[in-house]
Scaffold this active site. Structure first.
Site, PDB file in Angstrom:
ATOM      1  N   LYS A 116    -149.933 -81.728 -13.273  1.00  0.00           N
ATOM      2  CA  LYS A 116    -149.665 -80.354 -13.688  1.00  0.00           C
ATOM      3  C   LYS A 116    -150.405 -80.031 -14.979  1.00  0.00           C
ATOM      4  O   LYS A 116    -150.692 -80.938 -15.766  1.00  0.00           O
ATOM      5  CB  LYS A 116    -148.152 -80.185 -13.953  1.00  0.00           C
ATOM      6  CG  LYS A 116    -147.283 -80.176 -12.722  1.00  0.00           C
ATOM      7  CD  LYS A 116    -145.811 -80.024 -13.102  1.00  0.00           C
ATOM      8  CE  LYS A 116    -144.920 -80.021 -11.876  1.00  0.00           C
ATOM      9  NZ  LYS A 116    -145.149 -78.906 -10.959  1.00  0.00           N
TER      10      LYS A 116
ATOM     11  N   ARG B  95    -139.802 -82.480  -1.734  1.00  0.00           N
ATOM     12  CA  ARG B  95    -139.553 -82.467  -0.284  1.00  0.00           C
ATOM     13  C   ARG B  95    -139.624 -83.886   0.289  1.00  0.00           C
ATOM     14  O   ARG B  95    -138.967 -84.187   1.285  1.00  0.00           O
ATOM     15  CB  ARG B  95    -140.556 -81.523   0.397  1.00  0.00           C
ATOM     16  CG  ARG B  95    -142.002 -81.923   0.230  1.00  0.00           C
ATOM     17  CD  ARG B  95    -142.978 -80.781   0.504  1.00  0.00           C
ATOM     18  NE  ARG B  95    -143.009 -79.793  -0.584  1.00  0.00           N
ATOM     19  CZ  ARG B  95    -143.733 -78.670  -0.580  1.00  0.00           C
ATOM     20  NH1 ARG B  95    -144.499 -78.384   0.464  1.00  0.00           N
ATOM     21  NH2 ARG B  95    -143.705 -77.847  -1.598  1.00  0.00           N
TER      22      ARG B  95
ATOM     23  N   GLU C 203    -143.496 -83.214  -4.369  1.00  0.00           N
ATOM     24  CA  GLU C 203    -142.782 -84.484  -4.245  1.00  0.00           C
ATOM     25  C   GLU C 203    -141.309 -84.319  -3.887  1.00  0.00           C
ATOM     26  O   GLU C 203    -140.716 -85.208  -3.286  1.00  0.00           O
ATOM     27  CB  GLU C 203    -142.913 -85.280  -5.559  1.00  0.00           C
ATOM     28  CG  GLU C 203    -141.901 -84.944  -6.660  1.00  0.00           C
ATOM     29  CD  GLU C 203    -141.995 -83.532  -7.206  1.00  0.00           C
ATOM     30  OE1 GLU C 203    -143.034 -82.875  -6.981  1.00  0.00           O
ATOM     31  OE2 GLU C 203    -141.030 -83.071  -7.827  1.00  0.00           O
TER      32      GLU C 203
ATOM     33  N   LYS D 167    -132.064 -83.000  -5.135  1.00  0.00           N
ATOM     34  CA  LYS D 167    -133.349 -83.504  -5.636  1.00  0.00           C
ATOM     35  C   LYS D 167    -133.168 -83.914  -7.084  1.00  0.00           C
ATOM     36  O   LYS D 167    -132.782 -83.103  -7.930  1.00  0.00           O
ATOM     37  CB  LYS D 167    -134.427 -82.425  -5.536  1.00  0.00           C
ATOM     38  CG  LYS D 167    -135.708 -82.724  -6.348  1.00  0.00           C
ATOM     39  CD  LYS D 167    -136.767 -81.634  -6.232  1.00  0.00           C
ATOM     40  CE  LYS D 167    -137.946 -81.894  -7.181  1.00  0.00           C
ATOM     41  NZ  LYS D 167    -138.987 -80.841  -7.121  1.00  0.00           N
TER      42      LYS D 167
HETATM   43  N1  BES Z   1    -140.676 -79.197  -9.464  1.00  0.00           N
HETATM   44  C1  BES Z   1    -141.730 -78.404  -8.950  1.00  0.00           C
HETATM   45  C2  BES Z   1    -141.316 -76.947  -8.703  1.00  0.00           C
HETATM   46  C3  BES Z   1    -141.064 -76.127  -9.940  1.00  0.00           C
HETATM   47  C4  BES Z   1    -142.101 -75.462 -10.546  1.00  0.00           C
HETATM   48  C5  BES Z   1    -139.792 -76.013 -10.443  1.00  0.00           C
HETATM   49  C6  BES Z   1    -141.854 -74.698 -11.666  1.00  0.00           C
HETATM   50  C7  BES Z   1    -139.544 -75.239 -11.555  1.00  0.00           C
HETATM   51  C8  BES Z   1    -140.570 -74.579 -12.166  1.00  0.00           C
HETATM   52  C9  BES Z   1    -142.207 -78.964  -7.621  1.00  0.00           C
HETATM   53  O1  BES Z   1    -142.151 -80.337  -7.504  1.00  0.00           O
HETATM   54  C10 BES Z   1    -143.640 -78.586  -7.485  1.00  0.00           C
HETATM   55  O2  BES Z   1    -144.425 -79.059  -8.241  1.00  0.00           O
HETATM   56  N2  BES Z   1    -143.945 -77.724  -6.527  1.00  0.00           N
HETATM   57  C11 BES Z   1    -145.257 -77.261  -6.311  1.00  0.00           C
HETATM   58  C12 BES Z   1    -145.551 -77.345  -4.837  1.00  0.00           C
HETATM   59  C13 BES Z   1    -146.985 -77.146  -4.505  1.00  0.00           C
HETATM   60  C14 BES Z   1    -147.790 -78.336  -4.938  1.00  0.00           C
HETATM   61  C15 BES Z   1    -147.094 -76.943  -3.014  1.00  0.00           C
HETATM   62  C16 BES Z   1    -145.339 -75.828  -6.810  1.00  0.00           C
HETATM   63  O3  BES Z   1    -144.371 -75.086  -6.668  1.00  0.00           O
HETATM   64  O4  BES Z   1    -146.355 -75.480  -7.391  1.00  0.00           O
HETATM   65 ZN    ZN Z   2    -140.719 -81.269  -8.631  1.00  0.00          ZN
HETATM   66 MN    MN Z   3    -143.865 -81.294  -8.259  1.00  0.00          MN
END
Ligand code: BES
Ligand code: ZN
Ligand code: MN
Length: 490
Positions: free
Chosen positions: A268, A342, A340, A256
């Protein structure tokens, strides 16, 4: 990179020196000779400090004899418990202790060639520093250690043992550089350019841009990218190390590479968003791994595929509720544009299988915050449809210190991805969301052995570790390099 040389055991007369002391042992060999030349000053210091050679401990002496500079005595723990990992950590501690010296001699005459090579690797890895954007730091404020020389009995063997480890270190430094670079510099196009440079190592590198990706039908990945002015890239790196005309199926690594993840329209919160420059660390590890395999001429056929996109909110961005058609043909209702990673992996994994018919696929991704809640910063989360691959990965994690913990998969989790209007949605509820994310990805696995490593908690560290200065860790690279070395070469 810290320069490493090996030399014959001779008591040094000047400069900075590191001695090794295992628990329940006395100074011996060259160290004992050095102590004698110093009139017993080293042994007396050990006595006064009550230093017993415990693992992770060291003491420093200054100028114990005329000509000598800093002399560090590094504890190794019990000799019977020595491993590649403890030796690397000892090397790392030595590099830190002697960072103010331009060069140092390490008395490693009690170590075999392989062990000495790992000690050297630890010193190299600990000496990493990302200096690109410091324009005003004074020379005296910078760490100085530029070269180490290890005194070993088996010179030729030690050099041979170190050569592949040096290639690994070079791969790790490449990954750390990529992960540390800010997102205004490391755009998808720039990262692809840096991949292209790896052709110099003998890798075949193909770069696909937005037109090619659209033509292929990468709807899931392109949906993520569409809000950004930065064009997406997919980079396919191939290493043909068997020399054969592809009789065996290649091993395949997929990363990724979200060069910045704002969350998109499902934006975010502001606090900590800067961390999302390292949302490409899965791709970063794959790129460094491919460089390593090529650098050490690994006898394996390997494919590395990374999907590079920036996830931004804008007038052209994907909306919550949009439906996209993935490269596999399956449709996805994008209920949260922040889920995103996934979407990117979905297209990459399908492509990897269609194009390369791999022996197995391992994907690396900073995929969920939930995996950090579950495992903290100690283990990466592993999800897999294959017990054999899982066992091998767990073992490689233990030998390299890049530990994994296996997480569950199951139909009940999968069912939560049911969409009202498409084949699936990209999020479910709050609970178990790291598992649900893995379950989503598994829908794009077409019968191949596969492991998904959710490394969100592992790729960036807020404190120094013995062989990893704080910042980008390159987690995953050593693990997979070890997996290949132990099971898929030759
Ligand atoms: N890149 C993030 C995951 C992440 C969060 C990595 C914090 C490192 C530190 C990923 O794209 C994401 O935003 N995931 C969400 C998924 C949710 C919307 C189902 C998450 O983990 O909150
Ligand atoms: Zn991400
Ligand atoms: Mn994300």
């Amino acid at each position: 990179m810290l320069d490493v040389a090996f030399s014959k055991p001779v008591p040094p007369k000047a400069g900075a020196v590191a001695l090794l002391l295992a628990e329940e042992e006395q100074l011996a060999g060259v160290a004992a000779a050095l102590d004698q030349a110093a009139g017993g000053a080293i042994a007396r210091a050990l006595e006064v400090a009550g230093f017993k050679g415990h693992k992770g401990k060291n003491i420093m002496l200054y100028a114990p004899a005329p000509g000598l500079g800093r002399v560090v005595v590094q504890g190794l723990g019990k000799r019977a418990d020595l491993s590649a990992l403890t030796l690397e950590e000892a090397g790392g501690s030595i590099a830190t202790a002697l960072s103010a010296e331009p060069q140092a001699v390490i008395l490693a005459d009690s170590l075999g060639a392989q062990d000495a090579a790992h000690l050297a690797l630890g010193a190299v890895l600990r000496s990493y520093r990302f200096d690109r954007y410091r324009t005003k730091e004074k020379a005296e404020d910078k760490p100085k250690l530029a070269a180490i020389s290890l005194q070993v009995p088996e010179l030729t063997k030690a050099r041979a043992a170190f050569a592949p480890l040096k290639a690994t270190a070079e791969g790790i430094f490449l990954t750390r550089d990529l992960v540390t670079e800010p997102a205004n510099i490391l755009t998808p196009a720039e990262m692809a350019e840096r991949c292209k440079k790896l052709t110099a190592l003998g890798l075949k590198v193909e770069v696909l841009g937005p037109k090619e990706l659209a033509k292929l039908g990468f709807g899931a990945m392109l949906g993520v990218s569409q809000g950004s002015v930065q064009e997406p890239r997919m980079v396919v790196m191939q290493w043909n190390g068997t020399g054969a005309r592809r009789t065996k199926k290649p091993v395949c690594f997929v990363g990724k590479g979200v060069t910045f993840d704002t969350g998109g329209i499902s934006i975010k919160p502001a606090a900590g968003m800067e961390d999302m420059k390292w949302d490409m660390a899965g791709a970063g590890a794959v790129v460094g791994l491919m460089a390593t395999l090529a650098g050490r001429k690994a006898k394996v056929d390997a494919v590395g595929i990374v999907g590079l996109v920036e996830n931004m909110p804008s007038g052209t961005a994907q909306r919550p509720g949009d439906v996209v058609t993935s490269y596999s043909g399956q449709t996805i209702e994008v209920l949260n544009t922040d889920a995103e990673g996934r979407l990117v992996l979905a297209d990459l994994l399908w492509y990897a299988q269609e194009k390369f018919d791999p022996a197995f696929m391992v994907n690396l991704a900073t995929l969920t915050g939930a995996i950090i809640v579950a495992l903290g910063q100690e283990h990466g989360g592993m999800f897999s449809n294959d017990d054999d691959l899982s066992q091998k990965l767990l073992a490689a994690g233990l030998t390299t210190g890049e530990k994994l913990w296996r997480m569950p998969l199951g139909d009940a989790y999968d069912r939560s991805l049911k969409s009202d209007i498409a084949d699936m949605k990209n999020i479910a509820g709050r609970y178990g969301s790291a598992v649900v994310a893995a379950q989503f990805i598994q829908r794009f696995v077409n019968g191949k052995p596969w492991a998904h490593l959710d490394i969100a908690g592992m790729v960036w560290s807020s404190k120094d570790a013995p062989c990893v200065p704080k910042g980008a860790t390159a987690y995953g690279l050593r693990l997979l390099d070890r997996l290949v070395r132990d099971h898929y070469e030759g």
